[in-house]
Design a protein around this motif. Structure first.
Motif, PDB file in Angstrom:
ATOM      1  N   UNK A 124       0.820  -1.265   0.232  1.00 52.71           N
ATOM      2  CA  UNK A 124      -0.028   0.017  -0.025  1.00 52.71           C
ATOM      3  C   UNK A 124       0.828   1.388   0.072  1.00 52.71           C
ATOM      4  N   UNK A 125       1.970   1.066   0.925  1.00 50.67           N
ATOM      5  CA  UNK A 125       2.943   2.275   0.711  1.00 50.67           C
ATOM      6  C   UNK A 125       3.574   2.497  -0.481  1.00 50.67           C
ATOM      7  N   UNK A 126       4.020   1.396  -1.142  1.00 49.20           N
ATOM      8  CA  UNK A 126       4.608   1.413  -2.161  1.00 49.20           C
ATOM      9  C   UNK A 126       3.911   1.971  -3.651  1.00 49.20           C
ATOM     10  N   UNK A 127       2.626   1.375  -3.777  1.00 48.29           N
ATOM     11  CA  UNK A 127       2.043   1.717  -4.946  1.00 48.29           C
ATOM     12  C   UNK A 127       0.470   2.224  -4.785  1.00 48.29           C
ATOM     13  N   UNK A 128       0.000   2.352  -3.492  1.00 48.94           N
ATOM     14  CA  UNK A 128      -1.202   2.988  -3.112  1.00 48.94           C
ATOM     15  C   UNK A 128      -2.375   1.857  -2.768  1.00 48.94           C
ATOM     16  N   UNK A 129      -2.045   0.887  -3.166  1.00 48.50           N
ATOM     17  CA  UNK A 129      -2.764  -0.203  -3.160  1.00 48.50           C
ATOM     18  C   UNK A 129      -2.450  -1.594  -2.436  1.00 48.50           C
ATOM     19  N   UNK A 130      -3.160  -2.083  -1.377  1.00 49.20           N
ATOM     20  CA  UNK A 130      -2.322  -3.370  -0.679  1.00 49.20           C
ATOM     21  C   UNK A 130      -2.853  -4.668  -1.483  1.00 49.20           C
ATOM     22  N   UNK A 131      -2.568  -4.679  -2.474  1.00 47.52           N
ATOM     23  CA  UNK A 131      -2.823  -6.177  -3.132  1.00 47.52           C
ATOM     24  C   UNK A 131      -1.692  -7.303  -2.651  1.00 47.52           C
ATOM     25  N   UNK A 132      -2.249  -8.567  -2.810  1.00 48.88           N
ATOM     26  CA  UNK A 132      -1.435  -9.624  -2.105  1.00 48.88           C
ATOM     27  C   UNK A 132      -0.993 -10.368  -3.183  1.00 48.88           C
ATOM     28  N   UNK A 133      -0.983 -10.299  -4.362  1.00 45.77           N
ATOM     29  CA  UNK A 133      -0.570 -11.148  -5.350  1.00 45.77           C
ATOM     30  C   UNK A 133       0.867 -11.164  -5.754  1.00 45.77           C
ATOM     31  N   UNK A 134       1.555 -10.279  -5.302  1.00 46.60           N
ATOM     32  CA  UNK A 134       3.156 -10.268  -5.056  1.00 46.60           C
ATOM     33  C   UNK A 134       3.555 -10.915  -3.780  1.00 46.60           C
ATOM     34  N   UNK A 135       2.816 -10.325  -2.520  1.00 48.15           N
ATOM     35  CA  UNK A 135       3.442 -10.570  -1.276  1.00 48.15           C
ATOM     36  C   UNK A 135       3.348 -12.040  -0.904  1.00 48.15           C
ATOM     37  N   UNK A 136       1.868 -12.506  -1.098  1.00 48.05           N
ATOM     38  CA  UNK A 136       1.534 -13.739  -0.750  1.00 48.05           C
ATOM     39  C   UNK A 136       2.517 -14.830  -1.139  1.00 48.05           C
ATOM     40  N   UNK A 137       2.841 -14.843  -2.527  1.00 42.90           N
ATOM     41  CA  UNK A 137       3.824 -15.922  -3.149  1.00 42.90           C
ATOM     42  C   UNK A 137       5.101 -15.476  -2.588  1.00 42.90           C
ATOM     43  N   UNK A 138       5.538 -14.262  -2.388  1.00 50.45           N
ATOM     44  CA  UNK A 138       7.045 -14.235  -1.815  1.00 50.45           C
ATOM     45  C   UNK A 138       6.960 -14.593  -0.636  1.00 50.45           C
ATOM     46  N   UNK A 139       6.103 -14.280   0.428  1.00 52.79           N
ATOM     47  CA  UNK A 139       6.210 -14.769   1.712  1.00 52.79           C
ATOM     48  C   UNK A 139       6.042 -16.414   1.939  1.00 52.79           C
TER      49      UNK A 139
END
Length: 311
Positions: free
Chosen positions: A133-148
């Motif tokens: 959300x801080x990086x691009x204005x929207x807290x989507x999970x399609x990057x962070x979920x697989x990364x995590x």
């Protein structure tokens, strides 16, 4: 309790063509590294950032890594903890490969490890989404979920958050090429239509269901013919040099699919073996070179492990 740690977190391919904001998978390379140390002075500080050409803020409240760590420490009622962070960018910023996500996840995995893993990966996910959300204005999970979490994931729902890991063919390779042109994520998101025709929505739903079914069935043909996007790609492809020619190159050289990684400009193709994936990246890079555009290429299976401790 350990007082220092070094963590790697992987890049990711989000959307996976038809699954805007709901599908993504982790790759083995590239990724980012965080070195974290507990200190006697309360508060979170970033002491060093490398590989960003000065683009990222050292201000702890404005950097996705430190801001996420601050949220985490507040949540576990340990704001008294002192944390020193070094961020080493090992992947291009604004590449469409989840650059901010990799940094954020590395930081959260590091602090959670130093705090004796008080939270599970599922519990860490909302903090990682805060970083997005801080990086691009929207807290989507399609990057962070697989990364995590590693693997290939489906975000079935955002409210409540419901993440599902999907199977996939063992011998499936992603051939990824990053053309060195600038496509800011915020700008790319603003180009997307806010309203869609029902017939286009029906087409997209069918393709998402087909892709998920193909992954379960390990059916390359079904995966390939399902990876069509009628909602987002027609607009975002404008930002990528010779996008449809690059698709033609990938598919004519054995790729089973082709599309934009995240918001671009990186593109990727799925292939049935490593040699085919290498050939696709070579041919795409050669074409981009003819356009006087530099590029970087990565070949990877789906990364099942997610973040890992380096020492």
């Amino acid at each position: 309790m350990k007082n220092s740690i070094k963590v790697f977190a992987p890049a990711t391919v989000a959307n996976v063509v038809c699954g805007f904001d709901v599908l993504g998978f982790a790759v083995n390379e590239p990724g980012d590294e965080v070195i974290m140390q507990l200190t006697d002075k309360p508060g979170v500080v970033i002491t060093k950032i490398t590989g960003d050409n000065g683009r990222l803020p050292l201000d702890a409240s404005k950097n996705t890594v430190s801001a996420s760590v601050q949220h985490y420490l507040h949540h576990i009622n340990r704001p008294d903890i002192g944390v020193s962070i070094e961020l080493h960018k090992k992947m291009p910023i604004g590449s469409g490969l989840g650059s901010s996500s990799a940094s954020t996840v590395a930081g959260l995995f590091a602090i959670n490890s130093l705090m004796n893993n008080q939270l599970s990966a599922n519990e860490l996910l909302p903090f990682a989404m805060k970083g997005e959300e801080l990086a691009c204005g929207y807290g989507h999970a399609d990057n962070v979920a697989p990364a995590l979490m590693g693997g290939f994931v489906l975000i079935r729902s955002y409210e409540p958050l419901d993440i599902i890991r999907l199977p996939h063919p063992d011998n499936m390779y992603a051939a990824i090429v990053y053309p060195e042109v600038d496509v800011p994520t915020k700008d790319a998101r603003q180009m997307i239509r806010s309203k869609v025709l029902l017939k286009d929505a029906v087409t997209q739903w069918g393709n998402i269901a087909g892709l998920v079914s193909g992954l379960f069935m390990k059916d390359f043909d079904l995966i390939g013919r399902s990876m069509t996007d009628v909602l987002v790609e027609p607009t975002r492809s404008i930002l990528i040099p010779d996008f449809y020619k690059l698709r033609e190159i990938a598919l004519s050289n054995g790729g089973i699919s082709f599309g934009i990684s995240g918001s671009g400009p990186s593109v990727f193709a799925f292939a049935k073996d490593e040699n085919t994936a290498h050939n696709i990246t070579q041919q795409i890079q050669q074409h981009l070179s003819g356009l006087k555009i530099g590029s970087k290429a990565f070949i990877s299976k789906v990364n099942e492990g997610g973040p890992r401790i380096l020492d």
